[in-house]
Scaffold this motif. Structure first.
Motif, mmCIF file in Angstrom:
data_model
loop_
_atom_site.group_PDB
_atom_site.id
_atom_site.type_symbol
_atom_site.label_atom_id
_atom_site.label_comp_id
_atom_site.label_asym_id
_atom_site.label_seq_id
_atom_site.Cartn_x
_atom_site.Cartn_y
_atom_site.Cartn_z
ATOM 1 N N THR A 53 3.752 -13.539 -8.034
ATOM 2 C CA THR A 53 3.684 -12.661 -9.312
ATOM 3 C C THR A 53 3.999 -13.340 -10.601
ATOM 4 O O THR A 53 3.277 -13.032 -11.587
ATOM 5 C CB THR A 53 3.986 -11.241 -9.327
ATOM 6 O OG1 THR A 53 5.284 -11.297 -9.027
ATOM 7 C CG2 THR A 53 3.248 -10.635 -8.003
ATOM 8 N N SER A 150 -0.357 -7.622 -1.448
ATOM 9 C CA SER A 150 -0.803 -6.868 -0.354
ATOM 10 C C SER A 150 -1.345 -7.804 0.796
ATOM 11 O O SER A 150 -1.895 -8.677 0.759
ATOM 12 C CB SER A 150 -2.080 -6.183 -1.231
ATOM 13 O OG SER A 150 -3.160 -7.135 -1.457
ATOM 14 N N SER A 191 0.393 4.265 -11.002
ATOM 15 C CA SER A 191 -0.475 5.536 -11.769
ATOM 16 C C SER A 191 -0.234 6.853 -10.649
ATOM 17 O O SER A 191 0.034 6.651 -9.374
ATOM 18 C CB SER A 191 -1.891 5.293 -11.811
ATOM 19 O OG SER A 191 -2.470 4.906 -10.642
ATOM 20 N N ASP A 193 -1.959 10.243 -8.932
ATOM 21 C CA ASP A 193 -3.371 10.716 -8.062
ATOM 22 C C ASP A 193 -2.897 12.166 -7.939
ATOM 23 O O ASP A 193 -2.722 12.621 -6.933
ATOM 24 C CB ASP A 193 -3.460 9.870 -7.067
ATOM 25 C CG ASP A 193 -5.046 10.341 -6.465
ATOM 26 O OD1 ASP A 193 -5.358 11.425 -6.691
ATOM 27 O OD2 ASP A 193 -5.402 9.582 -5.683
ATOM 28 N N VAL A 200 -0.644 5.594 -6.885
ATOM 29 C CA VAL A 200 -1.245 4.389 -6.550
ATOM 30 C C VAL A 200 -0.175 3.336 -7.270
ATOM 31 O O VAL A 200 -0.140 3.017 -8.388
ATOM 32 C CB VAL A 200 -2.561 4.347 -7.400
ATOM 33 C CG1 VAL A 200 -3.236 2.829 -6.800
ATOM 34 C CG2 VAL A 200 -3.380 5.374 -6.675
ATOM 35 N N ASN A 202 0.484 -0.654 -7.374
ATOM 36 C CA ASN A 202 -0.051 -2.176 -7.100
ATOM 37 C C ASN A 202 -1.207 -1.955 -6.151
ATOM 38 O O ASN A 202 -1.534 -2.717 -5.163
ATOM 39 C CB ASN A 202 1.011 -3.102 -6.347
ATOM 40 C CG ASN A 202 1.811 -3.639 -7.614
ATOM 41 O OD1 ASN A 202 1.852 -3.593 -8.687
ATOM 42 N ND2 ASN A 202 2.971 -4.201 -7.199
ATOM 43 N N GLY A 203 -2.106 -1.026 -6.526
ATOM 44 C CA GLY A 203 -3.287 -0.740 -5.699
ATOM 45 C C GLY A 203 -3.205 -0.186 -4.309
ATOM 46 O O GLY A 203 -4.349 -0.115 -3.834
ATOM 47 N N ARG A 204 -2.022 0.429 -4.027
ATOM 48 C CA ARG A 204 -1.904 0.991 -2.641
ATOM 49 C C ARG A 204 -1.483 2.339 -2.769
ATOM 50 O O ARG A 204 -0.345 2.443 -3.513
ATOM 51 C CB ARG A 204 -0.782 0.189 -1.917
ATOM 52 C CG ARG A 204 -1.310 -1.143 -1.146
ATOM 53 C CD ARG A 204 -0.147 -2.103 -1.026
ATOM 54 N NE ARG A 204 0.334 -2.814 -2.147
ATOM 55 C CZ ARG A 204 1.172 -3.727 -2.023
ATOM 56 N NH1 ARG A 204 1.652 -4.143 -0.968
ATOM 57 N NH2 ARG A 204 1.574 -4.300 -3.031
#
Length: 477
Positions: A53, A150, A191, A193, A200, A202-204
């Protein structure tokens, strides 16, 4: 040419060289991501994972990690890139951990090394992971699990369990994960939810579950099954208490991030993890036990340990008081940020559970000090065979730290300027401070630094990986 012109030229040469390295790092990141996602292959540099990253982190790691048997020469990123290109061309390699640092240091023919491995078709499945508790260790584990690229394989963090709380709890939890006074901001996206009561990261998606007791949770209702629960609350430490997790629907195994009592095995990864077998409840012992046991292991193998004392200078922990107030334990009621506090530690005794040959040979005490992280263990040992000198003892420990067997557990520094904050965030379990080593005949004193949060958490995840039945081909072996 004037001195100013010479300096300008020198500046330009350094800048051009660094720009070239940046481009190589960008190319390397792409290959590393592809290997991890498509073939479950992770590349390390002397035991340290090459991140995918940050260009700066990759370059800094190359500068930091030297070919330690070859003076102060750093590994050139061009050599790493060339080797990773060869690895990426080998499509048959699956589920492997490849250390390019060791391969380069030993002038290994990487193509021959890859051909000698017969793991075509090796595949690791995914294992659901639940973190029971979300304190210091729980949040560090979350960071470590979700900072990686991921993947549909390996340990999959699916849920975090905390006690029922008032409105706004979820936002508070996310804030604590995102911002950390010791380890800095989380380098990723987080974020909330609200609709599904989760995060959420890193998209998970990670479910947040509120529960008073482990046995009352139906994990299947959240799409979780055959899960490994990592209990980092410290509330239950015996089979009766930890067994409540196994009464939950959807739980297969339990890993405790604290020393356990009774017949539960206390395991230090790299030392006695081969004893686990089919155990459904396992303890990862303590941070101090993990920090000192690998070094005690190699010292006992080489010189033999007659007896000794372990003193830990340990950062204060959350169970102490900020200001003087009632505490059920002796001395811990006094202000943690104003006092050095003598207290007990079970680490020395716990070493005997991981290394039975040292059972009953070590005593231990701890001094809690006003620092928030990174601790220091002092091994005061009487050896059966005396090393020739302190330098010879340090040379042996340096070789152990550089070996492929121990490079993930033992690190080594001979800096005359090293202090505790230098080791914040280190993933090595224990770092030997060579400058502090003392030897008088067969009496040795060895100092070991350790990040009691991150270093320990990396050991927990290694143990969790094994308990999940996930295994990797190690190259070199």
């Amino acid at each position: 040419m004037s001195n100013a012109d010479t300096l300008r030229q020198l500046h330009q040469e350094h800048l051009s060289n660094y720009n070239n390295q940046e481009q190589q790092a960008i190319e390397l990141m792409g290959l590393l991501n592809k290997l991890y996602n498509e073939q479950d292959v992770q590349v390390t540099l002397f035991g340290e994972t090459l991140g995918t990253t940050s260009v700066g982190q990759i370059l800094a790691l190359h500068q930091k990690v030297a070919l330690r048997d070859h003076g102060a020469k750093s590994i050139d990123i061009a050599d790493t890139l060339a080797m990773v290109k060869v690895i990426a061309e080998s499509k048959d390699i699956q589920a492997a951990r490849i250390d390019v640092g060791q391969l380069i240091a030993n002038d290994t023919d990487v193509q021959a090394a890859l051909k000698s491995v017969n793991n075509a078709g090796a595949v690791n499945g995914a294992t659901d992971v639940v973190l029971y508790g979300f304190g210091r260790i729980g949040r560090i584990l979350t960071r470590l699990l979700l900072s990686q690229a991921s993947s549909a394989k390996g340990l999959q963090l699916k849920a975090i369990v905390v006690r029922p709380a008032a409105a706004g709890d979820l936002a508070k939890r996310i804030s604590l994960l995102e911002r950390d006074s010791i380890h800095g901001r989380f380098l990723g996206g987080i974020s909330i939810d609200d609709d599904n009561n989760g995060m959420v990261i890193n998209g998970r998606f990670v479910q947040v579950i509120y529960a008073k007791d482990p046995s009352e949770i139906d994990y299947n209702a959240y799409g979780i099954d055959n899960a490994l629960v990592i209990d980092n609350t410290g509330i239950w430490k015996d089979e009766a208490g930890l067994g409540k997790h196994l009464q939950s629907t959807g739980v297969k195994k339990v890993l405790l991030t604290a020393p356990a009592g009774g017949d539960i095995k206390n395991v230090v990864y790299g030392v006695n993890n081969n004893t686990i077998g089919d155990d459904t409840i396992v303890s990862a012992a303590s941070c101090t036990t993990n920090a000192i046991t690998p070094t005690l292991n190699v010292l006992n193998d080489e010189y033999g340990i007659e007896n000794g004392h372990v003193e830990t200078i340990h950062s204060f922990t959350n169970d102490q008081n900020l200001v003087d107030n009632y505490h059920k334990a002796d001395r811990r009621g006094r202000s943690a940020v104003m006092n050095m506090v003598i207290t007990s530690t079970g680490a020395a005794k716990a070493v005997g559970k991981a290394l039975p040959e040292l059972s009953g040979k070590l005593t231990g005490n701890a001094i809690r000090v006003p620092t928030p992280n990174v601790s220091l263990a002092i091994l005061n040992l009487n050896l059966k065979t005396a090393p020739k000198s302190a330098d010879a003892l340090n040379e042996f420990l340096r070789k152990m730290a550089n070996s492929s067997t121990w490079q993930s557990q033992i690190a080594y520094t001979d800096s005359t300027e090293a202090v505790s904050t230098d080791f914040v965030g280190t993933t090595h379990v224990g770092i030997i401070d060579a400058q502090a080593t003392i030897l008088t005949d067969n009496h040795a004193i060895v100092y070991i630094w350790y990040d009691n949060e991150v270093g320990y958490s990396t050991q927990v995840l290694r143990l969790a990986t094994q308990m999940a039945g996930i295994s990797y081909t190690q190259i070199p072996a």
